[in-house]
Design an enzyme around this catalytic site. Structure first.
Site, PDB file in Angstrom:
ATOM      1  N   ASP A   1     -10.407  -1.223  10.028  1.00 32.30           N
ATOM      2  CA  ASP A   1     -11.468  -1.394   9.111  1.00 32.30           C
ATOM      3  C   ASP A   1     -12.725  -1.684   9.751  1.00 32.30           C
ATOM      4  O   ASP A   1     -13.985  -1.394   9.362  1.00 32.30           O
ATOM      5  CB  ASP A   1     -11.103  -2.340   7.909  1.00 32.30           C
ATOM      6  CG  ASP A   1     -10.109  -1.965   7.003  1.00 32.30           C
ATOM      7  OD1 ASP A   1      -9.999  -0.855   6.654  1.00 32.30           O
ATOM      8  OD2 ASP A   1      -9.374  -2.622   6.556  1.00 32.30           O
TER       9      ASP A   1
ATOM     10  N   SER B   1       0.735  -1.278  -0.110  1.00 31.18           N
ATOM     11  CA  SER B   1      -0.007   0.073  -0.059  1.00 31.18           C
ATOM     12  C   SER B   1       0.693   1.102   0.073  1.00 31.18           C
ATOM     13  O   SER B   1       2.071   1.363   0.486  1.00 31.18           O
ATOM     14  CB  SER B   1      -0.979   0.171   1.139  1.00 31.18           C
ATOM     15  OG  SER B   1      -1.664  -0.991   1.112  1.00 31.18           O
TER      16      SER B   1
END
Lengths: 437, 309, 193
Positions: free
Chosen positions: A248, A223
């Site tokens: 998340d 990422s």
């Protein structure tokens, strides 16, 4: 995946080892979204929306499959079968409203995800293919959403199908035969509805496949992060699980809460009343507007009003397709070495102008085409093309970016190297330790 | 090279758009759009408050029963309710026997096939039947209504901008006559023969004659509010909210449960997230030192140190 | 939690911290689990019959035109129903069979309504694998026992629609029904069959 310090998968049980030797699926999952995937430790909340898009894709597929158990793809039965779901099928109203609003939320989180990518330069080397695969997903989503909107066979369904397939007739020579081929007739009818249903069922699975490619391509470089600086060492990262699964998890629950408020308390807020009128091929609604997530494109389509060399209709259609296709060139249009917009003062300003510009385009696309609306969409469309094709290349040439931190850790730790502990070693911390008594 | 070509494409689009923009604006000023009668005389829907409004709203059963009575006595002769079944009326508080009687006595019969001759026939409605349409098809409906087609009312409050408030405004918003000003300014918008002036209707002139004209037009059972025109319109609107969204109460109840569950889940998941990050996040703040201006400052400080040293 | 922690003694601080973290994580994961389970309930229950199908659970049949010795097929819950007006000989034949000889012992009287022993109403669904037996139509094969005969796998039913030979395990099912009048039967009345 490609980090030396990524923790290798170690099966804990004999059964785990047995499976691992035969079908290393747990190993794959561990390396992709488990403890074996190191993620930059400084991701902010804008990085949560990719996972959320996956959540909404899942919601759409699951509710879609059960709705298809009740839906009839016939021009005489489609509208009534949707109302049958709403009235007589057990929990049918909930499934249908979730599917309806789920489409909108899928687009909301995807748009935020795309804008995060644009602001933080996530499309730049070495992530160009991640970006391009994402655009493919977006195109597939648009096709799926459009065909899904046709299925209830309401007035907006029918006229949306008529207008959108009408785009293709703008092309000289091949246009009209192409339109008739797409519809399977001279106007939207049974053949159109059945093929749209078939494709609406198929495409989400294609999307899921491209999502896997998108994630695979992402996991090669890993990422990006808000500084845009590459990961250099282990203390720049945290394992995906439990750190980012936890982040998340809570953020996903919060977004689902907002989703539930829409679905249960304002289910038709994002829809159009005319789609509760059965399709009537002989009467056009007073105003045809697509769903809100297509409004900017609808504004671009309507912005061209002058036959300049080419007919205005063809300009509009070309511009609408070009507005998406140009995004595939974004990694090369913007070739500043600095990724993150936070270190690019000029880029940052134009980014926010772009955001406002797109909101303006959306506003214009959702309203009846009065001269004022058309004028606004003309200026806003001009800025859209200028931003990507002219301004961005110029910025990346002339801008002087701010100095970048040496690494994620030095930036985050303000250079106080002595205070850091390598990631993975737990230290009691002053802020969270519980007093003994 | 690629960027040069794309830049030219961009210039092309921008150029055409700017030409279009100047044409649009020039046209606007040289030929300003004329105001229309709809723009000036169309009214926005009146305010309407029903028991089913809001996130906790539930239907007022008595009002729905009154509304059903109004539908039956006033609307049903022309407007269908084809998505609603007689059995659904149990949600209004009628018991099985009452529903059966309502279906049995319904003025319009259900089309069927004669079992012996195979010819088309009609029979009395049963609870499982949906409300039979007043006309066999659209042509018959238009023929009977001066070429206007009375829409089916099942979804009407969801199928119009303004929803229930629009329906209520339309029912109570008829005006005997257009204002002299309107007729003077827009002679073309003068109400034609056979239409009726209603400023709440988008086109201003409407084919439906005023359906509720006098107080007491419908006789309510004792214990109900007096049947004024306003009350009758409100009741039938409430009924049409129910026909469009019969699961509204389930939706509100389920929504409340889902929202509470997700709120608690969000809080717990947030605390768990804080716990998991507690040790590792100690010194990692995305804001603060990471902000470009702070980094710029520290860079300046470093440079100065270098000079001093 | 606090009292437990103080009882632990030495490693109190660390213990509390670990347990609180565990508790929160377990709670968060449990909530996710509950959520997933709760969501599957509507996804599964939607496959149950919808309200309009349940509303068709009763049908009324006019039996005035069925002569003695004749039978008709009608439909209830989308399944065939046989209504037979038995002849006195058929009633006699059914009553003559000793119960001990039957695979699924039931008397004709137990399968009809009191005073209406000539009206035999059964589902037309073979209890073996669901074929529709023959024997209703004029001239159809009624099998060796003069009732119904299933052509799929050779199950033979007698004049009371009881299984006699062949693979079917039980007699043809008698649905719930009632006589509204002498000529009108309501099938499905009185709850589930």
């Amino acid at each position: 995946m490609s980090f030396a310090w990524a923790k290798p998968y170690e099966p804990k049980s004999a059964f785990g080892r047995w499976i691992d030797a035969r079908l290393p699926l747990p190993r794959l999952v561990y390396g992709a979204v488990g403890g074996g995937y190191p993620v930059p430790r400084n991701l902010n909340y804008w990085w949560n929306f990719g996972v959320l898009a996956g959540v909404f894709l899942t919601i759409q597929i699951v509710t879609g499959i059960v709705l298809a158990m009740w839906y009839y793809s016939s021009v005489d039965g489609a509208f009534n079968s949707v109302e049958h779901i709403m009235r007589d099928v057990n929990a049918g109203w909930a499934l249908r409203y979730i599917h309806m609003n789920g489409a909108s939320f899928f687009f909301i989180v995807t748009y935020i995800h795309i804008f995060r990518g644009i602001y933080y330069g996530s499309y730049k080397a070495p992530r160009e293919l991640v970006w391009m695969l994402g655009l493919v997903i977006y195109l597939l989503m648009m096709a799926t959403a459009f065909m899904g909107y046709v299925l209830p066979w309401g007035q907006m369904s029918y006229w949306g199908a008529q207008v959108i397939t009408g785009f293709f007739s703008a092309f000289p020579l091949v246009g009209e035969p192409l339109r008739i081929w797409l519809l399977g007739g001279y106007a939207p009818d049974q053949a159109t509805l059945t093929r749209f249903f078939s494709l609406h069922y198929l495409l989400p699975f294609v999307i899921a496949g491209v999502v896997i490619l998108h994630i695979w391509a992402l996991h090669i470089p890993g990422s990006s992060n808000p500084t845009g600086v590459d990961i250099k060492e282990e203390r720049d990262t945290l394992p995906f699980h439990p750190f980012y699964t936890a982040k998340d998890g809570w953020f996903g629950a919060a977004v689902l809460l907002v989703f539930a408020l829409f679905t249960y308390f304002a289910p038709n807020f994002l829809g159009h009343p005319d789609n509760y009128i059965p399709a009537n091929p002989l009467a056009t609604p007073a105003e045809i507007v697509p769903e809100w997530y297509f409004w900017p494109f609808y504004a671009i389509l309507r912005a061209f009003t002058v036959d300049f060399i080419l007919p205005a209709k063809l300009w509009g259609v070309l511009a609408m397709f070009a507005s998406i296709l140009l995004l595939f060139f974004l990694p090369w249009l913007d070739n500043s070495a600095v990724r993150s917009g936070s270190y690019r003062p000029l880029f940052k300003r134009f980014f926010w102008i772009l955001v406002v510009n797109l909101i303006l385009l959306g506003w214009a696309g959702g309203r009846a085409a009065t001269p004022v609306v058309i004028a606004v969409s003309q200026l806003a469309t001009a800025y859209y093309f200028a931003h990507f094709l002219i301004i961005l290349p110029l910025i990346s040439k002339f801008e002087r970016p701010l100095p970048l931190p040496d690494s994620i850790s030095t930036s985050a730790l303000h250079g106080e190297r002595s205070e850091t502990a390598p990631a993975g070693i737990t230290r009691p911390s002053a802020t969270t330790a519980t007093p003994a008594e | 090279m690629l960027r040069f070509i794309l830049g030219l494409v961009g210039l092309g689009f921008v150029g055409v758009l700017l030409i279009s923009f100047f044409v649009t604006t020039a046209d606007y000023f040289s030929n300003p759009p004329e105001p229309t009668a709809e723009e000036e005389f169309h009214h926005h829907a009146k305010e309407l408050h029903l028991a089913s409004d809001g996130p906790f709203g539930q239907f007022d059963e008595k009002q729905l029963q009154r509304g059903f009575q109004v539908y039956k006595e006033v609307c049903a002769a022309c407007h269908g309710l084809s998505l609603v079944a007689f059995r659904d009326l149990e949600a209004l508080g009628y018991n099985e026997a009452e529903v059966k009687a309502i279906a049995d006595q319904w003025a319009i019969q259900v089309p069927t096939t004669n079992e012996e001759t195979g010819e088309t026939a009609t029979r009395k409605a049963l609870p499982a039947d949906r409300f039979p349409s007043p006309y066999p098809n659209e042509i018959a409906a238009r023929a009977a209504n001066n070429n206007a087609f009375p829409p089916d009312l099942s979804l009407i409050t969801k199928a119009r901008h303004g929803g229930a408030a629009y329906i209520y405004s339309l029912l109570t918003g008829y005006e005997k006559q257009q204002s002299a000003e309107l007729v003077r300014k827009f002679p073309a918008a003068k109400t034609p023969q056979g239409l009726y002036y209603n400023p709440y209707f988008p086109n201003l002139n409407l084919a439906m004659p005023p359906p509720i004209t006098t107080n007491g037009q419908v006789t309510y059972a004792p214990g109900n509010p007096p049947p004024t025109v306003d009350q009758i319109a409100k009741d039938v609107t409430a009924f049409l909210v129910w026909t469009a969204e019969p699961k509204l109460e389930n939706r509100h109840r389920a929504g409340l449960a889902v929202a509470i569950f997700l709120l608690i889940a969000t809080i717990i998941a947030y605390l768990a997230y804080r716990n998991i990050w507690a040790t590792h996040k100690a010194k990692v703040r995305v804001t603060g030192p990471l902000e470009p201006q702070n980094i710029a400052k520290s860079q300046i400080a470093k440079d100065q140190e270098g000079v001093a040293g | 939690m606090a009292t437990q922690a103080s009882a632990e003694g030495t490693d109190r601080a660390a213990g509390t911290e670990v347990r609180r973290r565990d508790f929160l994580n377990v709670a968060a994961v449990s909530f996710a689990g509950i959520g997933v389970v709760a969501v599957t309930i509507p996804l599964i229950s939607q496959m149950n019959p919808p309200a309009d199908v349940l509303a068709l659970a009763e049908v009324e049949v006019d039996i005035s035109k069925i002569q003695t010795g004749q039978a008709i097929k009608t439909v209830w819950r989308k399944q065939p129903v046989f209504i037979r007006n038995l002849t006195p000989q058929e009633i006699q034949a059914a009553n003559a069979v000793p119960l001990g000889e039957l695979r699924d012992p039931e008397t004709l009287a137990g399968r009809t309504k009191p005073g209406k022993a000539n009206w035999l109403i059964t589902l037309g669904v073979c209890t073996h694998l669901g074929c529709v037996p023959l024997g209703v139509g004029e001239g159809e094969n009624r099998g060796p026992f003069g009732g119904y005969f299933c052509p799929c796998h050779g199950s033979a039913y007698d004049t009371a629609a009881r299984i006699r030979t062949g693979p079917a395990p039980t007699n043809l099912v008698v649905p719930e029904y009632e006589f509204v009048s002498d000529t009108l039967v309501r099938i499905g009345a009185g709850g589930t069959a």
